[in-house]
Design a protein around this motif. Structure first.
Motif, mmCIF file in Angstrom:
data_model
loop_
_atom_site.group_PDB
_atom_site.id
_atom_site.type_symbol
_atom_site.label_atom_id
_atom_site.label_comp_id
_atom_site.label_asym_id
_atom_site.label_seq_id
_atom_site.Cartn_x
_atom_site.Cartn_y
_atom_site.Cartn_z
ATOM 1 N N ILE A 63 0.807 -1.224 0.000
ATOM 2 C CA ILE A 63 0.000 0.000 0.000
ATOM 3 C C ILE A 63 0.847 1.285 0.000
ATOM 4 N N ILE A 64 1.981 1.278 0.746
ATOM 5 C CA ILE A 64 2.747 2.530 0.867
ATOM 6 C C ILE A 64 3.352 2.916 -0.477
ATOM 7 N N GLU A 65 4.016 1.955 -1.109
ATOM 8 C CA GLU A 65 4.620 2.250 -2.411
ATOM 9 C C GLU A 65 3.543 2.554 -3.455
ATOM 10 N N PHE A 66 2.444 1.827 -3.363
ATOM 11 C CA PHE A 66 1.338 2.032 -4.303
ATOM 12 C C PHE A 66 0.781 3.455 -4.137
ATOM 13 N N GLN A 67 0.659 3.881 -2.880
ATOM 14 C CA GLN A 67 0.151 5.248 -2.645
ATOM 15 C C GLN A 67 1.143 6.289 -3.166
ATOM 16 N N GLU A 68 2.445 6.107 -2.791
ATOM 17 C CA GLU A 68 3.433 7.140 -3.170
ATOM 18 C C GLU A 68 3.649 7.223 -4.679
ATOM 19 N N LYS A 69 3.712 6.061 -5.321
ATOM 20 C CA LYS A 69 4.077 6.074 -6.745
ATOM 21 C C LYS A 69 2.883 6.112 -7.686
ATOM 22 N N CYS A 70 1.735 5.714 -7.205
ATOM 23 C CA CYS A 70 0.572 5.640 -8.118
ATOM 24 C C CYS A 70 -0.581 6.540 -7.665
ATOM 25 N N LEU A 71 -1.079 6.305 -6.458
ATOM 26 C CA LEU A 71 -2.304 7.010 -6.053
ATOM 27 C C LEU A 71 -2.123 8.518 -6.000
ATOM 28 N N GLU A 72 -0.925 8.949 -5.567
ATOM 29 C CA GLU A 72 -0.700 10.399 -5.463
ATOM 30 C C GLU A 72 -0.681 11.088 -6.822
ATOM 31 N N ARG A 73 -0.639 10.299 -7.879
ATOM 32 C CA ARG A 73 -0.735 10.891 -9.223
ATOM 33 C C ARG A 73 -2.216 11.077 -9.607
ATOM 34 N N LEU A 74 -3.092 10.474 -8.829
ATOM 35 C CA LEU A 74 -4.514 10.507 -9.184
ATOM 36 C C LEU A 74 -5.355 11.323 -8.201
ATOM 37 N N ILE A 75 -4.908 11.327 -6.951
ATOM 38 C CA ILE A 75 -5.631 12.058 -5.898
ATOM 39 C C ILE A 75 -4.615 12.921 -5.174
ATOM 40 N N SER A 76 -4.988 14.172 -4.916
ATOM 41 C CA SER A 76 -4.047 15.065 -4.244
ATOM 42 C C SER A 76 -3.661 14.492 -2.875
ATOM 43 N N PRO A 77 -2.354 14.505 -2.538
ATOM 44 C CA PRO A 77 -1.927 13.971 -1.238
ATOM 45 C C PRO A 77 -2.637 14.647 -0.055
ATOM 46 N N THR A 78 -3.196 15.843 -0.271
ATOM 47 C CA THR A 78 -3.929 16.485 0.842
ATOM 48 C C THR A 78 -5.193 15.692 1.187
ATOM 49 N N HIS A 79 -5.630 14.821 0.273
ATOM 50 C CA HIS A 79 -6.830 14.022 0.533
ATOM 51 C C HIS A 79 -6.505 12.558 0.808
#
Ligand SMILES: O=P(O)(O)O[C@@H]1[C@@H](OP(=O)(O)O)[C@H](OP(=O)(O)O)[C@H](O)[C@H](OP(=O)(O)O)[C@H]1OP(=O)(O)O
Ligand SMILES: Nc1ncnc2c1ncn2[C@@H]1O[C@H](COP(=O)(O)OP(=O)(O)OP(=O)(O)O)[C@@H](O)[C@H]1O
Length: 393
Positions: A63-79
């Motif tokens: 989950i951590i790598e997935f969030q940093e490398k993928c999800l943060e490109r789709l949803i602003s890290p503020t959310h």
């Protein structure tokens, strides 16, 4: 980061759990590493016969790598919650066992009958505690699963062509959530398309329906929870809300009027809905047909996810053709759409923040399950004489 064994199991208080993880918040002596955090621990099925494997791969919770490398490109890290990996430490099994024993009486019976904390794990995830401290957090499982086929926005791909003649008239009228609720015999006036509409009165209607279903089913629904000062409250405790947000005397009204502006202003619902739609271009029916043409392959690696995102983000509304050459693109897109279909939004009031949680990558092995479930849902719904008409925006 110190290991978890530097804290006592009793410092961690059970908050809630889903199908895959248990979440506890830190209530121990002040500690710069653990204050304001929750611990996300993986569970294992009780009927899992592999009791000996000790998991120690970096891959065990992506989950951590997935969030940093993928999800943060789709949803602003503020959310998104901040996440860190943490080692359990020496004698990890003993520490996790003590924690499991302490949690057991607080867990819902139907979960206890199925699974338990995986005591063989050597690592866990620490995340921002989004329900602790003073305030009210409402959790909404953001299942949109729109009947997108009828959406005028979907001019780029005539999705109904991927549906069979039998399912087309059903799937273009009633959304997946409402059909699935029928299969599970959960009748409610809630339709996620109201929540995602961006329209004030429809969003309010959705929140009212979610609240009513929560109250009618004594807080046992899995798509709506209310946390007050860190505690997951039951509907019988709702009076404790009065006075915390406004001078509105009715708890339901007080919460809904506080949530409404946050949900209408924050871009998260719109973002989730857009991602759910654009990543699910073929519907599981179209994807299943495509999967019959070539092997779907193994679980995507992070490198493959990032390549996929490069392609998707270059042209989110124009997916490649639905042919065997592009099968892998469509498999990854569908897996990612499934992640966004299963996530939850935690809305905190009066702060007015909205954070998306539960964005774990889904396993490629689930494609068959989704195809089968889809068939079951639509077959059952086909027999309904007066079908619900869900309104897409
Ligand atoms: O399959 P579904 O549609 O029933 O969804 C599952 C959810 O059931 P629901 O329909 O919300 O009651 C299910 O929710 P519950 O555990 O029932 O609260 C999970 O979210 C499951 O995902 P995962 O196993 O945690 O990765 C979800 O599985 P995926 O579909 O995301 O694989
Ligand atoms: N960062 C957080 N802060 C506070 N509470 C949280 C946080 N993350 C999760 N929770 C709570 O713990 C519950 C379980 O977490 P999560 O949804 O991530 O688990 P899951 O097993 O992946 O769920 P699902 O089965 O729905 O996919 C959430 O529904 C929420 O109530």
């Amino acid at each position: 980061m110190p290991p978890l064994v530097d804290t006592l199991p009793a410092d961690w208080v059970y908050i809630c759990e889903g199908g895959a993880t248990i979440v506890l918040s830190y209530h121990g002596p002040s500690n710069p590493f653990f204050d304001g955090t929750v611990l996300r621990l993986r569970k294992r099925a009780l009927d899992d016969t592999d009791t000996d494997t000790v998991h120690d791969s970096e891959q065990e919770d992506p989950i951590i790598e997935f969030q940093e490398k993928c999800l943060e490109r789709l949803i602003s890290p503020t959310h998104l919650p901040r996440m860190k990996r943490v080692l359990v430490g020496a004698d990890s099994e003993k520490w996790l066992q003590a924690l499991a024993v302490q949690c057991e009486p607080l867990r819902p019976l139907e979960r206890r009958q199925k699974d338990e904390i995986d005591r063989k794990r050597l690592k866990a995830v620490l995340a921002t505690d989004l329900v602790g401290g003073e305030g009210i957090t409402v959790e909404i499982k953001a299942r949109c699963r729109a009947c997108f086929y009828s959406s005028p926005k979907w001019g780029f791909l005539p999705s109904p062509i991927y549906l069979s003649n039998a399912t087309r008239p059903i799937k273009t009228q009633t959304c997946r959530f409402c059909m699935h609720s029928h299969l599970k015999a959960l009748s409610s006036s809630y339709c996620p398309l109201d929540l995602f509409s961006g329209d004030e009165s429809r969003t309010k209607k959705a929140l009212n329906s979610l609240w009513d279903a929560w109250a009618d089913r004594h807080g046992t629904v899995n798509n709506f929870r209310v946390f007050v000062n860190g505690k997951n409250i039951s509907p019988t405790e709702q009076q404790c809300i009065v006075g915390l947000l406004s001078d509105i005397a009715d708890p339901k009204e007080a919460v809904i009027s506080a949530l409404l502006p946050v949900l209408l202003d924050a871009p998260v619902l719109h973002t989730i809905s857009r991602l759910q739609r654009t990543l699910d271009a073929l519907d599981i029916e179209g994807l299943a047909r495509l999967c019959g043409l070539a092997p779907i392959g193994t679980q995507p690696t992070i490198a493959e996810w990032t390549d996929f995102l490069d392609a998707y983000l270059a042209s989110p509304t124009t997916p490649p053709p639905a042919d065997a050459t592009h099968l892998r693109y469509h498999v990854l897109a569908y897996l990612l759409s499934a992640t966004f279909k299963d996530c939850s939004v935690l809305v905190r009031v009066p702060n007015g923040t909205a954070t998306v949680i539960d964005l774990d990558p889904k396993s490629v092995d689930r494609l068959r399950k989704w195809e089968q479930l889809d068939r079951e849902i639509v077959t059952a719904y086909a027999a309904v004489p007066n079908r619900k008409i869900c309104v897409d925006s």
